[in-house]
Design a protein around this motif. Structure first.
Motif, PDB file in Angstrom:
ATOM      1  N   THR A 155       2.723   1.609  -3.647  1.00 25.86           N
ATOM      2  CA  THR A 155       2.160   2.081  -4.726  1.00 25.86           C
ATOM      3  C   THR A 155       2.017   3.472  -4.919  1.00 25.86           C
ATOM      4  OG1 THR A 155       0.461  -0.151  -4.644  1.00 25.86           O
ATOM      5  CG2 THR A 155      -0.160   1.689  -5.908  1.00 25.86           C
ATOM      6  N   PRO A 156       1.425   4.353  -3.896  1.00 19.93           N
ATOM      7  CA  PRO A 156       1.585   5.992  -4.120  1.00 19.93           C
ATOM      8  C   PRO A 156       3.060   6.519  -4.341  1.00 19.93           C
ATOM      9  CG  PRO A 156       1.047   5.252  -1.884  1.00 19.93           C
ATOM     10  CD  PRO A 156       1.062   3.782  -2.583  1.00 19.93           C
ATOM     11  N   GLU A 207      10.599  11.343  -1.818  1.00 25.28           N
ATOM     12  CA  GLU A 207      10.149   9.977  -2.354  1.00 25.28           C
ATOM     13  C   GLU A 207      11.248   8.914  -2.363  1.00 25.28           C
ATOM     14  OE1 GLU A 207       9.980   6.447  -4.685  1.00 25.28           O
ATOM     15  OE2 GLU A 207      11.068   8.352  -5.451  1.00 25.28           O
ATOM     16  N   GLU A 263       0.710  -1.281  -0.090  1.00 31.75           N
ATOM     17  CA  GLU A 263      -0.058   0.002   0.203  1.00 31.75           C
ATOM     18  C   GLU A 263       0.887   1.202  -0.097  1.00 31.75           C
ATOM     19  OE1 GLU A 263      -3.258   0.149  -0.704  1.00 31.75           O
ATOM     20  OE2 GLU A 263      -3.157  -2.253  -0.437  1.00 31.75           O
ATOM     21  N   VAL A 315       3.704   6.038  -7.935  1.00 29.76           N
ATOM     22  CA  VAL A 315       2.895   6.971  -8.572  1.00 29.76           C
ATOM     23  C   VAL A 315       3.660   8.621  -8.486  1.00 29.76           C
ATOM     24  CG1 VAL A 315       0.690   8.320  -8.834  1.00 29.76           C
ATOM     25  CG2 VAL A 315       0.705   5.824  -8.365  1.00 29.76           C
TER      26      VAL A 315
END
Length: 454
Positions: free
Chosen positions: A258-259, A291, A255, A262
């Protein structure tokens, strides 16, 4: 079945906060304690029996001899009273009888001064004769105004027999002690065999299956069987907890990644545009670095949760430069210089994500608490030092710095939950590194991260 191995107690190091192994006190094995208990029980019982036997024999023999001597000296006196003109016959052999008339009292004083001074009764006499041989006898004494009666009973053979009995009893104590040792060893083996089997099955299990084979059906319904049942219950609960933890880690990894994927894709796409405003470019690069740091942190935390070492190699200088660049973009107007020095060829056997998290926390703390001056990252042959110009390190901070949730005395109202250095400590335990924090020469703090040999 999940097993939990008890480790020796640790003593916290005042600088690193990490555990220093301290050897547990020696404890005798249960099997040995059972054997020793049997030996002590057998030895004590046989010794007590030997003592009671010897005491009873001596008491009974003494009582019998005194009764015989009392009867015989009374009989001796009666015979003399019946016919004083002659010496009466000795009623029992092995005894020596003597009567002394008043005209011989002084001669007795010269000849047997010990007998002369004795009162009525039975007395024990012992010593060594002229030939050097020991003797012992009991002497019955009856003194009247007309005559003194003496009756001696030789106890030399009795003492010799007593000595032989004592040797026999001593030998019996040794024999029964050895028998107790053999019996204790046999009993301990029988008693401890189920426990040893249970321990062997626990050691043999390595967590290879999610449904471990129950232990209780393999043991009888006794104390060991109850222990096995309790271990099965504990194993079931622990396996359930471990399974939930693994599922949670997998869900969190999926979870969160995944972001982040992106965000990475969108950032890389935006960075390819040639007409970006410099301020927008700067913000996009900051998002890209954040990130990457988040991805590294997630990877390191997942490795820690599974207690696994990640695969890969890292150039320490390159990772340090990336971390310094990230912090330079966040300095704002702080008059602080970030400097990289030393060996640019040091490569360690660890993934960049783990090194970035460990070294990033040390550099981040140095930048956070240094208001001015410089933060130097000095790469050595097998270690890297982070030297800051901050307020320094107190004794309280040095003792608790690596404890989870602890925030230093200079933290103030700054952000952070006090878990960064705790994560560094856990990564060091996982990869065999060492972390050390000490006060600087004049001011500030020197944090040293030492890597294990390749």
């Amino acid at each position: 079945m999940a097993s939990d191995t008890a480790s020796p107690r640790r003593k916290l190091d005042p600088v690193t906060g990490k555990g220093e192994r301290r050897r547990a006190p020696y404890r005798r094995r249960l099997r040995s304690r059972i054997i020793v208990s049997f030996v002590l029980l057998g030895f004590c019982l046989t010794t007590l029996f030997a003592f009671a036997t010897n005491w009873t024999r001596a008491r009974v023999e003494n009582q019998l001899v005194e009764d015989v001597m009392n009867r015989n000296i009374n009989e001796y006196a009666k015979r003399f009273a019946a016919d004083p003109s002659r010496s009466p016959d000795l009623p029992v052999q092995q005894m020596y009888a003597r009567l002394v008339r008043p005209d011989k009292f002084e001669a007795l004083r010269q000849e047997q001064p010990d007998w002369y001074n004795l009162n009525d009764g039975i007395h024990g006499v012992s010593g060594v004769d002229e030939g050097g041989k020991p003797f012992s006898y009991k002497l019955a004494v009856r003194k009247t105004p007309d005559v003194w009666f003496f009756l001696a009973y030789d106890m030399t053979e009795s003492i010799r027999g007593e000595s032989q009995l004592n040797r026999a009893l001593f030998f019996s104590v040794l024999v029964f002690s050895v028998l107790s040792l053999v019996l204790g060893w046999w009993s301990a083996s029988k008693v401890m065999k189920p426990v040893s089997d249970l321990a062997a099955r626990l050691r043999a299990y390595r967590g290879g299956t999610s449904e471990p084979e129950p232990l209780a059906p393999r043991f009888p319904d006794d104390e060991v069987g109850q222990l096995a049942q309790a271990l099965d219950d504990y194993s079931a609960r622990l396996t359930e907890v471990v399974q939930r933890d693994r599922e949670f880690n997998a869900d969190v990894s999926h979870e969160l990644r995944t972001p982040l994927a992106v965000i990475r894709g969108a950032t890389e796409l935006l960075l390819t545009r040639p007409d970006l405003d410099p301020k927008v470019l700067q913000r996009l690069q900051r998002i890209q670095r954040a990130e990457q740091q988040c991805t590294d942190l997630i990877g390191a935390l997942l490795l820690l949760s599974r207690n696994e070492r990640g695969q890969g190699s890292s150039n320490v200088a390159r990772v340090s430069e990336q971390l310094l660049d990230s912090h330079r973009a966040q300095l704002g107007g702080k008059p602080l210089e970030l400097i990289l020095e030393g060996n640019h060829d040091l490569v360690i056997d660890a993934p960049e994500s783990a090194l970035s998290v460990a070294l990033g926390n040390l550099i981040g703390n140095a930048v956070k608490y240094s208001k001015e001056g410089a933060v130097r990252v000095r790469v050595g042959n097998n270690a890297v030092e982070v030297i800051d110009s901050g307020p320094g390190l107190s004794e309280e901070d040095a003792a608790k710095l690596f404890q989870r949730g602890y925030r230093g005395t200079h933290a103030g109202h700054s952000q952070g939950g006090g878990i960064g250095l705790s994560i560094v400590s856990r990564l060091c335990d996982l990869y065999g590194w060492q972390v050390n924090v000490r006060p600087g020469v004049e001011r500030g703090v020197i944090a040293t991260l030492t890597f294990s040999p390749a």
